[in-house]
Design an enzyme around this catalytic site. Structure first.
Site, PDB file in Angstrom:
ATOM      1  N   SER A 219       0.853  -1.191   0.000  1.00  0.00           N
ATOM      2  CA  SER A 219       0.000   0.000   0.000  1.00  0.00           C
ATOM      3  C   SER A 219       0.886   1.237   0.000  1.00  0.00           C
ATOM      4  O   SER A 219       1.929   1.247   0.664  1.00  0.00           O
ATOM      5  CB  SER A 219      -0.900   0.024   1.240  1.00  0.00           C
ATOM      6  OG  SER A 219      -1.527   1.285   1.376  1.00  0.00           O
ATOM      7  N   TYR A 232      -2.231   0.630   9.828  1.00  0.00           N
ATOM      8  CA  TYR A 232      -2.210  -0.121   8.575  1.00  0.00           C
ATOM      9  C   TYR A 232      -0.912   0.134   7.811  1.00  0.00           C
ATOM     10  O   TYR A 232      -0.250  -0.801   7.360  1.00  0.00           O
ATOM     11  CB  TYR A 232      -3.417   0.309   7.744  1.00  0.00           C
ATOM     12  CG  TYR A 232      -3.515  -0.335   6.380  1.00  0.00           C
ATOM     13  CD1 TYR A 232      -3.829  -1.685   6.251  1.00  0.00           C
ATOM     14  CD2 TYR A 232      -3.338   0.423   5.229  1.00  0.00           C
ATOM     15  CE1 TYR A 232      -3.936  -2.268   4.991  1.00  0.00           C
ATOM     16  CE2 TYR A 232      -3.452  -0.158   3.976  1.00  0.00           C
ATOM     17  CZ  TYR A 232      -3.754  -1.495   3.859  1.00  0.00           C
ATOM     18  OH  TYR A 232      -3.857  -2.065   2.618  1.00  0.00           O
TER      19      TYR A 232
END
Length: 405
Positions: A219, A232
């Site tokens: 990501s 995250y």
């Protein structure tokens, strides 16, 4: 005085010869990308003719043309044959769509899901061939990982395991680091890092034997300080660094490692607004009173609303990510990084090359606009002055003897 034209012509002959060769081999297509590249090369030629000596102009144009045609070349693909691939997180999103595409191409797909009776598993059973095997696995449970490892070893003994796609991921809170429970960081690390690490290590003997591929979905939040995605992003950053380490260590074994850094796409988890609403309510209900007073409920509501608004702009077509995963599995020379998604090139250019202040401002504008915590707003007592006032029993003392002298 006119510049001698032969260096430029020599570079163009070289570019034309390579382009013709690639067209004959079907490595290059006539289309907009090629025409745009030729137009840019013509502009570069014009600049070089006016700014550089003839031989320097020749070198710059020839190198630029060679690199441009290399980038436009379609990669050489390996045959699918009887290759087997294990994909994690196939209940929804990238994992489910990748499993469907690879099955259609002829791969033997081992697809792990959290729920064997869930909608994602039912869809895969309905639309895929009998080659696809569904396996239940929760990456936080070592027993599940061990069972998947044993099944994979038993069912790839004849074909070998060509690839592992680490796709499963987890995020359940959108908040500043100070507001995010430590348990959230642990849960993200358990799934996004430790679970994937244990599975990858367990499959390495099979992958070494086949000189195969490891593909991991990361990501951009693992590369950039996205507002409110620290838990995250931290787990993804750890995973990407691990993959870079694997890339170096496994090179002698012939294993190639790629990381996919996708933009924002409309997967089922992204579109599940109810899940994000529940996450926000749990965050507000469990925040310490002091933190809630310092930041304010409206601060949390603002960031939650901005986050949902950014998700509404997500791309509906998941194929760029699926195609990137497929290329990483089958390209003769796969890239170490893939950046599928609109605007990703610009985002990474800003991140790597612009000053820190501009990088931060871009992320805030692109993702979540800033909002001051309640204690820092004009007219509100700051946390320091509030604490000092609470500790000082005599807030208005008279002048001390020393001060009077």
């Amino acid at each position: 005085m006119e510049r001698w034209p032969w260096p430029s012509g020599g570079a163009w002959l070289l570019v034309a010869a390579r382009a013709l060769l690639q067209l004959l081999r079907s490595d290059l297509r006539l289309g907009r990308p090629l025409l745009a590249a030729l137009a840019l090369l013509a502009m570069l030629d014009w600049l070089c003719q006016r700014l550089l000596p003839p031989l320097a102009a020749l070198a710059v144009l020839a190198v630029a043309g060679w690199i441009t045609l290399s980038r436009l070349a379609r990669p050489t693909r390996l045959p699918v044959a009887t290759r087997a691939v294990l994909i994690t997180g196939c209940d929804t999103g990238f994992g489910k769509e990748t499993a469907k595409q690879l099955d259609a191409m002829g791969f033997t797909v081992l697809a792990t899901v959290l729920d064997l009776d869930g909608p994602g598993a039912r869809e895969l059973r309905a639309c895929c061939s009998l080659r696809l095997k569904l396996l239940q696995m929760d990456l936080t449970k070592p027993a599940d990982i061990s069972r998947v490892l044993e099944f994979t070893k038993a069912h790839t003994s004849s074909t070998g395991l060509w690839g592992l796609v680490n796709n499963a991921g987890h995020n359940d809170v959108v908040a500043d680091v100070e507001l995010s429970p430590v348990a959230t960081f642990r849960s993200c690390m358990e799934i996004n890092f430790f679970g994937a690490l244990e599975l990858t290590k367990g499959l390495l003997p099979l992958l070494r034997r086949s000189r195969g591929r490891i593909v991991t979905v990361g990501s951009p939040a693992g590369d950039m300080p996205y507002p409110c995605l620290a838990a995250y992003g931290t787990s993804k950053a750890a995973m990407v660094l691990l993959m870079d380490t694997f890339s170096c260590e496994l090179l002698p074994w012939g294993i190639k490692v790629s990381v996919i850094q996708p933009g924002c796409f409309k997967t089922e988890s992204v579109l599940n607004v109810g899940r994000w609403e529940l996450s926000k309510r749990l965050l507000l209900a469990n925040l310490p009173r002091e933190l809630l007073q310092a930041y304010g409920e409206d601060y949390i509501e603002h960031f939650h609303g901005q986050f949902l608004n950014s998700l509404s702009l997500a791309l509906p077509d998941l194929s760029p990510v699926v195609d990137a995963i497929t290329d990483a599995l089958l390209a003769a020379q796969p890239r170490r990084r893939y950046y599928p998604g609109r605007g990703m090139g610009l985002m990474y250019f800003i991140h790597y090359y612009l000053p820190e202040g501009l990088r931060r401002r871009f992320l805030q504008t692109f993702f979540i606009s800033p909002c001051l915590p309640r204690a820092l707003r004009p007219g509100q007592p700051g946390p320091t002055s509030t604490q000092e006032a609470a500790q000082d029993p005599n807030p208005n003392p008279g002048p001390s003897p020393t001060a009077a002298r």
